[in-house]
Write an enzyme that holds these catalytic residues in place. Structure first.
Site, short mmCIF file in Angstrom:
data_model
loop_
_atom_site.label_atom_id
_atom_site.label_comp_id
_atom_site.label_asym_id
_atom_site.label_seq_id
_atom_site.Cartn_x
_atom_site.Cartn_y
_atom_site.Cartn_z
N TRP A 323 -34.77 -13.40 -100.18
CA TRP A 323 -34.05 -12.51 -101.10
C TRP A 323 -32.54 -12.74 -101.00
CZ3 TRP A 323 -30.34 -8.73 -100.50
CH2 TRP A 323 -30.10 -7.91 -101.61
N ASP A 342 -39.77 -9.90 -105.17
CA ASP A 342 -39.96 -8.92 -104.10
C ASP A 342 -38.89 -7.84 -104.11
OD1 ASP A 342 -42.28 -10.17 -102.99
OD2 ASP A 342 -40.97 -11.70 -102.11
N ASP A 343 -37.95 -7.92 -105.04
CA ASP A 343 -36.88 -6.93 -105.11
C ASP A 343 -37.40 -5.64 -105.74
OD1 ASP A 343 -33.61 -6.73 -105.22
OD2 ASP A 343 -34.53 -5.67 -106.90
N TYR A 344 -37.15 -4.51 -105.06
CA TYR A 344 -37.68 -3.24 -105.56
C TYR A 344 -37.10 -2.90 -106.93
CZ TYR A 344 -38.53 1.74 -106.08
OH TYR A 344 -38.93 2.97 -106.57
N GLY A 345 -35.80 -3.15 -107.11
CA GLY A 345 -35.18 -2.84 -108.40
C GLY A 345 -35.77 -3.63 -109.55
#
Length: 393
Positions: A323, A342-345
């Site tokens: 990331w 894999d970034d939550y946003g």
């Protein structure tokens, strides 16, 4: 008594305040956490000032400040200042400070020498600490002896000072290390139209958000960019910026960021005192060792590497994961086709844009993202904006 007006205005560092009187600009306030606090600071300095649209000459001053903080060439030395309340010695200090061009610095002692008072460096520092015209009178361009960053009385303290110096250093020298610094590696208009045409849901999101405004973060070296990324991990932006500013302030030429050699020579106690956790200290040391040994590519070399090759190379550094490299690819190198699955946003923005109750699985995001190639960076930016809009709405 001179009547004063004031206004708040948006800049790249936040919403500033500026007040004026009959003789010119009377006060500049750097951003506070909220508009109400910025407004209160202005009124504390100039009680009775009225918030109003700026007259043409003041608007030109505002435009110049906005341009400078955007990293553009802008001469603020022509702005008229109302120094009615400024002591004579302070006026002389400010006049010298206004001759320092963007990208250059002087020390307190240098200014004292130019005033013909070589023993007055401390008094110079005190005068700059009371500067009512930050940015216009560029006290951020004045350093302590030996190139140390020194103090800064404006909002945000040393963190703001270093940010201002970084903005101006990038503007003065163009690309910090390589010829392509600061430029996106693709045509934004072409990229947006491709994403719009490839996916109706993204087209609706683009219409709702508006123009693509992603900007690159300039850096003096890949080492500095990765060191900053390590410090920022798992912290709020404000807390991380404060800690990284403390780390930079430990060394000379602080606004350029630390070098690998400086990190390796610094004691654990010194670095921990700046606010680094044990894990981040170890990661920084590993990064510095690899950079000193030539294992880390330069910015110019990184620009010539494929995305996956750079991910593989940099994730060998302790504390650097995929990331972190993806953020580097997007916001430092301007790569067009990065999708941090894999970034939550990103996942949250996808759920909002596609009106899903649950966050998408990695496979679903990858499959849908194939439509957006080769401009998944643009799609990612709009997905982040979807989350921001949902929060503000």
């Amino acid at each position: 008594m001179t009547a004063h007006g004031f206004t708040l205005f948006d800049t790249a560092i936040g919403r500033c305040g500026l007040a004026w009187g009959g003789r010119g600009v009377a006060f500049v306030q750097l951003p506070e956490a909220r508009d109400s606090e910025t407004r209160a600071r202005v009124l504390q300095r100039l009680p009775g000032a009225l918030e109003a649209p700026p007259p043409p000459d003041v608007q030109r001053a505002l435009d110049g400040i906005v341009a400078l903080l955007r990293g553009e060439a802008s001469d603020l030395s022509v702005i008229a200042l109302d120094m009615e309340r400024v002591p004579p010695f302070h006026r002389r200090v400010y006049e010298v400070a206004r001759t320092i061009p963007p990208g250059a610095t002087l020390t307190y002692g240098d200014i004292a020498g130019r005033l013909g008072a070589p023993g007055s460096a401390r008094a110079v520092g005190q005068a700059l600490g009371r500067n009512p015209f930050p940015i216009v009178v560029p006290c951020h361009r004045v350093l302590a002896a030996g190139g140390k960053v020194g103090g800064f009385s404006g909002s945000g303290g040393v963190t703001t000072k270093l940010r201002l110096l970084a903005i101006e250093g990038a503007q003065a020298s163009g690309a910090p290390e390589d010829e392509g610094g600061g430029a996106l590696g693709f045509d934004p208009a072409v990229a947006v139209e491709h994403v719009r045409a490839s996916d109706p849901a993204l087209a609706r999101l683009i219409d709702a958000v508006g123009p693509f405004r992603m900007r690159l973060d300039r850096t003096s070296s890949l080492f500095v960019a990765l060191a900053e990324a390590i410090v920022y991990q798992q912290l709020t932006g404000k807390a991380a910026a404060t800690i990284f500013a403390r780390v930079r302030s430990l060394f000379s030429r602080a606004h350029e960021g630390p070098t690998p050699e400086q990190i390796l020579r610094a004691s654990d106690e010194k670095l921990r005192a700046a606010g680094l956790s044990r894990a981040k200290l170890l990661a920084l040391r590993d990064l510095a060792r690899r950079a000193a040994d030539g294992e880390l590519p330069t910015l110019a070399e990184a620009r010539g590497m494929e995305d996956e090759a750079l991910v593989e190379r940099l994730t060998q550094v302790r504390g650097i994961g995929r990331w972190t490299v993806e953020m580097l690819l997007m916001f430092r190198l301007g790569r067009p086709d990065v999708l941090p699955v894999d970034d939550y946003g990103i996942r949250k923005g996808f759920a909002i844009a596609f009106e899903q109750g649950d966050l998408p699985a990695r496979k679903e995001l990858e499959q849908r993202g194939a439509r957006w190639r080769p401009y998944r960076t643009v799609a990612s930016w709009y997905l982040w904006r979807a989350v921001e809009q949902a929060r503000s709405g």
